[in-house]
Scaffold this active site. Structure first.
Site, PDB file in Angstrom:
ATOM      1  N   TYR A   1       1.281  -2.389   3.049  1.00  0.00           N
ATOM      2  CA  TYR A   1       0.845  -3.916   3.394  1.00  0.00           C
ATOM      3  C   TYR A   1       0.278  -4.692   2.625  1.00  0.00           C
ATOM      4  O   TYR A   1       0.177  -3.809   0.867  1.00  0.00           O
ATOM      5  CB  TYR A   1      -0.504  -4.013   4.918  1.00  0.00           C
ATOM      6  CG  TYR A   1      -1.055  -4.234   5.591  1.00  0.00           C
ATOM      7  CD1 TYR A   1      -0.596  -4.541   6.782  1.00  0.00           C
ATOM      8  CD2 TYR A   1      -1.063  -1.901   6.499  1.00  0.00           C
ATOM      9  CE1 TYR A   1      -0.713  -4.304   7.588  1.00  0.00           C
ATOM     10  CE2 TYR A   1      -0.997  -2.317   8.206  1.00  0.00           C
ATOM     11  CZ  TYR A   1      -0.553  -3.243   8.640  1.00  0.00           C
ATOM     12  OH  TYR A   1      -0.622  -3.278   9.933  1.00  0.00           O
ATOM     13  N   GLU A   2       0.052  -6.063   2.687  1.00  0.00           N
ATOM     14  CA  GLU A   2       0.267  -6.840   1.274  1.00  0.00           C
ATOM     15  C   GLU A   2      -0.973  -7.760   1.152  1.00  0.00           C
ATOM     16  O   GLU A   2      -0.515  -8.535   0.553  1.00  0.00           O
ATOM     17  CB  GLU A   2       2.379  -7.196   0.740  1.00  0.00           C
ATOM     18  CG  GLU A   2       2.823  -6.411   0.730  1.00  0.00           C
ATOM     19  CD  GLU A   2       4.103  -6.564   0.092  1.00  0.00           C
ATOM     20  OE1 GLU A   2       4.305  -7.377  -0.585  1.00  0.00           O
ATOM     21  OE2 GLU A   2       4.785  -5.662  -0.012  1.00  0.00           O
TER      22      GLU A   2
END
Length: 306
Positions: free
Chosen positions: A155-156
């Protein structure tokens, strides 16, 4: 008298078991090679990628995302994961085939990624309990259908604070491991304040469950030098203290230290310092264009007795 006996006992223990704890704590060189695959839909197959039989090889399918894939504009589904990789070319039967052909291959899936459809892919849970429950159920189904071995957390972008992220992901990894669904887990942070705050919170609470840190060194500026890379590596090794931080490059050359500019020089230095815990590449989809030449070189370096 008793006190001096204790001191003598301690002295004897130290002589015969010197630095035992520090040997346990410090990860050493490894022959682990990992490659992301399937995000760009350019028909790359597992069998296209050269696999050296003398390394431990992990393919990482990119990505499973907890978004709805049936509508024109994907929306978050609170932990109900769907397959967003090129499943035509990277199907359950192809996973089985590559693993049966190469006994040193394992296959994982990565969660999240940068984008979905035309927008960012956000980590967006309704609550810790509901997200974890949905994620365990949906991922167990995908992992068992595809005969997978592990997960990677990439996840970014976040619609949740670091503690919520830490609890959701930590409990997910713990449950999947306890249930025997996965045998390893990794995280894929990069040098961004918001990203690091989330992953460092996860590391602080659940680092003992995380087997590898796929640090995205290619997210640093294009033109990174060997000495800069070494500094970045040491900084991130202290951020993820005790973790197996892997060296990495991006095969389209768009960032970080590239193979042309000294990536393998840096890896050789890490190896001489007993810090080369593995190499990973983003991604097979791009490497296909150059015949996977740097995958071959990476694996050759790792295969020399580690």
């Amino acid at each position: 008298m008793e006190f001096s006996k204790l001191l003598i006992s301690l002295f004897i223990f130290q002589v015969f078991f010197p630095c035992h704890m520090s040997i346990q704590a410090a990860p050493a060189n490894s022959d682990l090679f990992r490659e992301y695959i399937g995000a760009e839909f350019n028909n790359v197959k597992f069998s296209d990628v050269p696999i050296n039989s003398n390394v431990e090889f992990h393919f990482i399918l990119s990505f499973a995302i907890d978004y709805d894939s049936t509508t024109g504009s994907p929306s978050p589904t609170n932990g109900k994961f769907n397959v967003f990789w090129d499943s035509d070319n990277l199907s359950p039967s192809q996973v089985s085939s590559i693993k049966s052909t190469h006994s040193n291959v394992k296959v994982a899936l990565s969660l999240g990624g940068d984008s979905v459809g035309d927008g960012y892919a956000y980590f967006d849970p309704s609550s810790v309990e509901s997200w974890v429950s949905n994620a365990v159920s949906s991922l167990t189904n995908i992992i068992q259908e595809y005969h997978l071995d592990g997960i990677d957390i990439d996840y970014e972008h976040f619609n949740a604070d670091p503690d919520t992220f830490s609890e959701c992901i930590g409990k997910l990894i713990k449950t999947l491991k306890n249930n025997g669904v996965i045998s390893f887990a990794s995280i894929a942070p990069f040098d961004d304040d918001d990203v690091q705050s989330h992953y460092k919170a996860l590391w602080k609470s659940y680092g003992d469950l995380i087997d590898y840190v796929n640090f995205q060194f290619y997210a640093y500026d294009q033109g990174t030098t060997v000495s800069q890379f070494m500094n970045y590596f040491n900084t991130q090794s202290s951020n993820y203290n005790g973790g197996k931080v892997l060296a990495s490059f991006i095969s389209d050359g768009s960032g970080g230290l590239t193979p042309e500019n000294g990536f393998f020089t840096a890896c050789s230095r890490l190896k001489s310092e007993n810090k080369l815990h593995g190499i990973f590449v983003w991604s097979a989809d791009d490497s296909k264009r150059n015949g996977f030449r740097y995958e071959k070189q990476s694996q050759a370096l790792l295969a020399i007795s580690h």
